[in-house]
Design a protein around this motif. Structure first.
Motif, PDB file in Angstrom:
ATOM      1  N   SER A  69       0.803  -1.278  -0.099  1.00 49.56           N
ATOM      2  CA  SER A  69       0.105  -0.078   0.099  1.00 49.56           C
ATOM      3  C   SER A  69       0.811   1.264  -0.030  1.00 49.56           C
ATOM      4  CB  SER A  69      -0.866   0.043   1.215  1.00 49.56           C
ATOM      5  OG  SER A  69      -1.909  -0.899   1.032  1.00 49.56           O
ATOM      6  N   MET A  70       2.033   1.389   0.574  1.00 48.55           N
ATOM      7  CA  MET A  70       3.042   2.403   0.849  1.00 48.55           C
ATOM      8  C   MET A  70       3.467   2.615  -0.674  1.00 48.55           C
ATOM      9  SD  MET A  70       4.660   1.546   4.456  1.00 48.55           S
ATOM     10  CE  MET A  70       6.059   2.654   4.368  1.00 48.55           C
ATOM     11  N   ARG A  71       3.655   1.755  -1.307  1.00 47.67           N
ATOM     12  CA  ARG A  71       4.355   1.804  -2.456  1.00 47.67           C
ATOM     13  C   ARG A  71       3.240   2.149  -3.451  1.00 47.67           C
ATOM     14  NH1 ARG A  71       7.090  -3.653  -4.501  1.00 47.67           N
ATOM     15  NH2 ARG A  71       4.748  -4.210  -4.406  1.00 47.67           N
ATOM     16  N   GLN A  72       2.175   1.828  -3.338  1.00 46.33           N
ATOM     17  CA  GLN A  72       0.920   2.423  -4.136  1.00 46.33           C
ATOM     18  C   GLN A  72       0.824   3.947  -4.041  1.00 46.33           C
ATOM     19  OE1 GLN A  72      -2.500   0.304  -3.282  1.00 46.33           O
ATOM     20  NE2 GLN A  72      -2.147  -1.360  -4.675  1.00 46.33           N
ATOM     21  N   LYS A  84       8.133  12.389   3.561  1.00 46.06           N
ATOM     22  CA  LYS A  84       7.089  12.219   2.536  1.00 46.06           C
ATOM     23  C   LYS A  84       5.717  11.692   2.983  1.00 46.06           C
ATOM     24  CE  LYS A  84       6.777  10.536  -2.403  1.00 46.06           C
ATOM     25  NZ  LYS A  84       7.624   9.872  -3.582  1.00 46.06           N
ATOM     26  N   MET A  85       6.045  10.548   3.996  1.00 45.33           N
ATOM     27  CA  MET A  85       4.708   9.746   4.503  1.00 45.33           C
ATOM     28  C   MET A  85       5.047   9.904   5.884  1.00 45.33           C
ATOM     29  SD  MET A  85       3.469   6.006   3.282  1.00 45.33           S
ATOM     30  CE  MET A  85       1.593   5.423   3.675  1.00 45.33           C
ATOM     31  N   ILE A  86       3.932  10.099   6.454  1.00 45.95           N
ATOM     32  CA  ILE A  86       3.648  10.178   7.986  1.00 45.95           C
ATOM     33  C   ILE A  86       2.769   9.365   8.605  1.00 45.95           C
ATOM     34  CG2 ILE A  86       2.901  12.355   8.448  1.00 45.95           C
ATOM     35  CD1 ILE A  86       4.535  12.818  10.901  1.00 45.95           C
ATOM     36  N   PHE A  87       3.015   8.297   9.804  1.00 48.31           N
ATOM     37  CA  PHE A  87       1.922   7.651  10.496  1.00 48.31           C
ATOM     38  C   PHE A  87       1.680   8.400  11.831  1.00 48.31           C
ATOM     39  CE2 PHE A  87       3.577   5.060   7.104  1.00 48.31           C
ATOM     40  CZ  PHE A  87       2.440   4.027   6.901  1.00 48.31           C
ATOM     41  N   VAL A  88       0.449   8.632  12.133  1.00 54.39           N
ATOM     42  CA  VAL A  88       0.295   9.608  13.409  1.00 54.39           C
ATOM     43  C   VAL A  88      -0.694   8.825  14.220  1.00 54.39           C
ATOM     44  CG1 VAL A  88      -0.312  11.699  14.387  1.00 54.39           C
ATOM     45  CG2 VAL A  88       0.868  11.622  11.964  1.00 54.39           C
ATOM     46  N   GLY A  89      -0.713   8.759  15.668  1.00 54.14           N
ATOM     47  CA  GLY A  89      -1.459   8.261  16.644  1.00 54.14           C
ATOM     48  C   GLY A  89      -2.418   9.336  16.869  1.00 54.14           C
ATOM     49  N   ASP A  90      -3.442   8.941  17.250  1.00 57.14           N
ATOM     50  CA  ASP A  90      -4.921   9.922  17.843  1.00 57.14           C
ATOM     51  C   ASP A  90      -4.135  10.977  18.738  1.00 57.14           C
ATOM     52  OD1 ASP A  90      -6.187   8.673  16.050  1.00 57.14           O
ATOM     53  OD2 ASP A  90      -7.965   7.891  17.491  1.00 57.14           O
ATOM     54  N   ILE A 149       5.389  16.583   3.222  1.00 58.38           N
ATOM     55  CA  ILE A 149       4.766  15.479   3.450  1.00 58.38           C
ATOM     56  C   ILE A 149       3.522  15.318   2.428  1.00 58.38           C
ATOM     57  CG2 ILE A 149       2.925  14.617   5.014  1.00 58.38           C
ATOM     58  CD1 ILE A 149       4.578  15.535   7.368  1.00 58.38           C
ATOM     59  N   ALA A 150       3.511  14.305   1.803  1.00 57.97           N
ATOM     60  CA  ALA A 150       2.420  14.174   0.422  1.00 57.97           C
ATOM     61  C   ALA A 150       1.201  13.065   1.338  1.00 57.97           C
ATOM     62  CB  ALA A 150       3.065  13.449  -0.301  1.00 57.97           C
ATOM     63  N   THR A 151       1.535  12.254   2.147  1.00 61.91           N
ATOM     64  CA  THR A 151       0.530  11.055   2.682  1.00 61.91           C
ATOM     65  C   THR A 151       0.683  11.132   4.190  1.00 61.91           C
ATOM     66  OG1 THR A 151       0.937   9.979   0.797  1.00 61.91           O
ATOM     67  CG2 THR A 151      -0.292   8.861   2.487  1.00 61.91           C
ATOM     68  N   VAL A 152      -0.533  11.298   4.860  1.00 57.76           N
ATOM     69  CA  VAL A 152      -0.960  11.296   6.167  1.00 57.76           C
ATOM     70  C   VAL A 152      -1.705   9.867   6.501  1.00 57.76           C
ATOM     71  CG1 VAL A 152      -1.420  12.215   8.487  1.00 57.76           C
ATOM     72  CG2 VAL A 152      -0.771  13.622   6.567  1.00 57.76           C
TER      73      VAL A 152
END
Length: 516
Positions: A42-45, A100-106, A122-125
């Protein structure tokens, strides 16, 4: 070797073996690998490929671990963000890494949204839990996906960009390669063989090199990994008892809370055979109480290392923590508890003067090291203070000395050395003496300005029982055990010392307080 292989190789051999526990969730190697590879697809997509930067802002979790291994699967660079950092520090790390991509907790969603306008890269969160309506959802990324394969990487390719804690300045971005981690993991841990290797408990944050190293070594070794989001003493004790934990790592503040827990004796810790500690210098009274109060079956290990060297450099092993033998032998071992032990086999170690000349045993100088798992470099110019010497030796900025038996002692950071009337004084030497007093619970020694001497020795002291000692009592105690110019001339009693979350004393704060 791609660090994703730390998971994929044992998973290919022992797919059904349980390897990960987080709360109620338990995963086998095979289940974990499938989730990691579907996430990577999914990250590659969404455009993540080799060399792209992926960050995570969250406490320890199973999904956090999956995010790292998915990034490694693609050959991307992973940035484990310090969730305790102040907003300007987070902005600095995310921006300078060109994330470029970041994963975030609530719990960090509002903080990140406030910073996002300043982060154009940052393009994707991705939301680990619920998240903003415009974000992708973590679990949805795993649905209906093929599984990506481990990308081919060079040993010199960066795997993790780790920002060190910025207690006195902006954090430094340390570039650690796949080769660095491979050298550390394969030289310190055997590959899983399907046998029971025990259970490791990690509550040290994954954004710290100690937490990252534990995550990698347990995957490679086949030791079941139990993850706690953050440290809390009661939960830690309950987890050790419930999960039959055999291996754990703590920082000094954690160990102090464990040994001082009012219900410590109620917990069954009999399975715990290895308890390592590090991240900051351990107060002598704390490790003494730990040896006295915790089961005698525990092997204590003091591990000293740096982010720049991919974790551990020296260890003080279990035998040196067993206070047994004649009175003379016990006294010698107690003194050695203040040391960081001896270098690991893949580490070369020296103590040098300002010109880089090696110093003999007993003389204080700067610690320099050389190892195959040295960082690739710094991501920003803020790291210029740490330099490579000729021949690949790295200045650590830690002062120290070696005793006649080859044991290494830390003397404090180079900037913390006290110069009184031209005499160099290592704060750790004075701290060790003060900590040997039975009435002292914690102490920090540092220099304060003096018109007559340039600097004098000051000490912030936490007593075991308030009012039991005077400043004169402690000054006299030191005078009998130290050269007169080393004894503290200014002593302030405090209820506790200011420390960062990993237990390092904030001496800058103390110096400001003493200067008032």
């Amino acid at each position: 070797m791609n660090t994703a292989n730390f998971l994929s190789i044992p998973a290919s051999m022992f797919g059904d073996q349980e390897i990960l526990v987080f709360g109620p969730d338990r995963r086998s190697y095979g289940e974990l690998l499938s989730r990691v590879r579907r996430l990577a697809a999914s990250m590659r997509q969404v455009g993540i490929g080799k060399g792209d930067v992926v960050a995570a802002l969250q406490t320890n979790s199973d999904t956090y671990l999956e995010t790292y291994y998915a990034s490694a699967t693609l050959g991307a660079v992973f940035v484990p963000l310090n969730y305790r950092a102040k907003p300007p520090e987070l902005e600095y790390a995310i921006a300078t890494a060109k994330t470029k991509m970041i994963f975030v907790g609530d719990r960090y969603a509002d903080l990140f949204e406030a910073l996002r306008p300043k982060l154009p890269s940052i393009a994707t969160v991705v939301a680990y839990e619920s998240g903003d309506s415009g974000w992708l959802r973590y679990e949805e990324l795993l649905e209906n996906q093929e599984e990506a394969e481990d990308a081919d990487v060079e040993e010199s390719d960066v795997s993790i960009l780790m920002y060190t804690s910025g207690t006195t300045s902006l954090p430094k971005g340390v570039l650690l390669t796949h080769g660095d981690f491979t050298a550390y993991v394969t030289n310190t841990t055997e590959l899983a063989d399907g046998s029971d290797r025990g259970t490791a408990l990690v509550s040290v944050p994954f954004y710290h090199i100690a937490g990252t190293a534990q995550m990698m070594t347990t995957m490679w070794s086949g030791r079941r990994l139990v993850i706690r989001p953050q440290f809390e003493a009661t939960e830690w004790l309950e987890t050790v008892q419930r999960e039959h934990v055999t291996h754990a790592m703590v920082v000094p503040t954690m160990l102090k809370q464990i040994v001082d827990h009012p219900d410590l004796e109620k917990y069954n810790l009999s399975t715990l055979t290895n308890l390592s500690y590090g991240g900051a210098q351990m107060p002598l009274p704390v490790i003494r109480r730990a040896i006295e109060r915790l089961p005698k079956t525990i092997g204590f290990v003091n591990a000293y290392g740096q982010t720049e060297t991919t974790s551990t450099l020296t260890i003080l092993g279990p035998d040196d923590h067993r206070l047994e033998g004649s009175r003379e032998e016990v006294e010698k071992k107690v003194r050695r508890l203040a040391s960081i032990g001896k270098p690991l086999p893949d580490v070369e170690f020296r103590v040098v003067d300002d010109a880089g000349n090696a110093l003999p045993a007993g003389e204080v100088g700067e610690i320099v090291i050389r190892t195959a798992r040295m960082m690739k470099g710094y991501a920003t110019e803020s790291g210029a203070a740490m330099s490579l010497l000729e021949g690949g030796w790295l200045r650590t900025s830690d002062m120290g000395w070696v005793d006649e038996d080859g044991y290494i002692y830390l003397g404090g950071r180079k900037d913390d050395m006290i110069i009184r009337g031209g005499e160099n004084i290592a704060p750790a030497e004075v701290e060790a003496v003060l900590q040997s007093h039975p009435g002292v619970d914690d102490v920090a020694v540092f220099g304060v300005p003096s018109e007559e001497w340039g600097q004098i020795v000051a000490a912030a002291v936490v007593l075991r029982r308030e009012g039991s000692l005077s400043a004169q009592d402690l000054a006299e105690f030191c005078k009998q055990r130290l050269a007169s110019f080393k004894k503290p001339e200014k002593i302030l009693f405090m209820p506790e010392l200011p420390r960062n979350p990993l237990g390092k004393v904030l001496k800058k704060d103390l110096k400001q307080q003493f200067g008032d």
